[in-house]
Design an enzyme around this catalytic site. Sequence first.
Site, PDB file in Angstrom:
ATOM      1  N   GLY A 174     -12.381  46.502 -44.477  1.00  0.00           N
ATOM      2  CA  GLY A 174     -13.638  46.671 -43.752  1.00  0.00           C
ATOM      3  C   GLY A 174     -14.451  45.398 -43.618  1.00  0.00           C
ATOM      4  N   GLY A 176     -13.824  42.804 -41.746  1.00  0.00           N
ATOM      5  CA  GLY A 176     -13.900  42.321 -40.373  1.00  0.00           C
ATOM      6  C   GLY A 176     -15.179  42.779 -39.694  1.00  0.00           C
ATOM      7  N   SER A 177     -15.563  44.029 -39.940  1.00  0.00           N
ATOM      8  CA  SER A 177     -16.800  44.557 -39.365  1.00  0.00           C
ATOM      9  C   SER A 177     -18.008  43.794 -39.886  1.00  0.00           C
ATOM     10  CB  SER A 177     -16.940  46.047 -39.696  1.00  0.00           C
ATOM     11  OG  SER A 177     -15.881  46.782 -39.148  1.00  0.00           O
ATOM     12  N   ASN A 203      -2.244  43.378 -29.324  1.00  0.00           N
ATOM     13  CA  ASN A 203      -2.575  43.678 -30.713  1.00  0.00           C
ATOM     14  C   ASN A 203      -3.498  44.891 -30.741  1.00  0.00           C
ATOM     15  OD1 ASN A 203      -3.480  43.724 -33.377  1.00  0.00           O
ATOM     16  ND2 ASN A 203      -3.452  41.488 -33.554  1.00  0.00           N
ATOM     17  N   TYR A 210     -12.352  45.717 -31.846  1.00  0.00           N
ATOM     18  CA  TYR A 210     -13.443  45.215 -31.014  1.00  0.00           C
ATOM     19  C   TYR A 210     -14.076  46.332 -30.184  1.00  0.00           C
ATOM     20  CZ  TYR A 210     -12.265  40.497 -32.400  1.00  0.00           C
ATOM     21  OH  TYR A 210     -12.041  39.361 -33.142  1.00  0.00           O
TER      22      TYR A 210
END
Length: 246
Positions: A174, A176-177, A203, A210
């Site tokens: 988590g 990345g968020s 990907n 995103y």
Amino acid sequence: MAPALQQSEAIITTNSSSENNNVTITGKIYTRVRLATKSDLSHIYQLFYQIHEYHNYTHLYKATESSLANLLFKENPLPLFYGPSVLLLEVSPTPFNELKNTTNEGFKPVLTTFDLKFPVVEGQVEEFRSKYDDKSDAYIAGYAFFYANYSCFYDKPGFYFESLYFRESYRKLGMGSLLFGTVASIAANNGFVSVEGIVAVWNKKSYDFYINMGVEIFDEFRYGKLHGENLQKYADKKERNEEGSC
């Protein structure tokens, strides 16, 4: 996740048989998002290489630590966030000291804690140990790289989001968020009107990430690139024109 681990402090174990003394973290992991400094140069160089390796583009990787220093840490830099900017996400089995996280760089580091669903192993303790302060058990987990751009559509600057990358041990947690959200909050709080960049359609995990973060994908636009020999032709043409005018 087992209820007993949800409120526990991080548990640290050391594998002394490993050359680098692996650190295994269970329970909780503490994170700090901060602006990169020149002391992070070797880590940035390694992380940039790793993302090229991830995409099988190492043959295109031309950067050196010297060239990155000239790009990211100029003696007379542009105003904050207008030039190339790198946010680093650091992890630690122990809390970061909030009192030591006020900086003169115009950005206060973001401190967060994650409950772990599975153990996380830091297998490159010495290679990625943070050099930012005197905290010896902080490690560089990933980065976000972005810089200001401009579009007549908005008549205001936005961010071009070049890349986001995490070392393998720190994926699916988590984070990345947290890192992308920090970039977005910097944009929203400092008068930038957008965060935009290339989204790889092949990907699916990245694409879905995103989308879930609120990014709108414009199918009617295609990414174009003029480079290499095709770009150099224009320089040669200019030289020929100059020679012909003599």
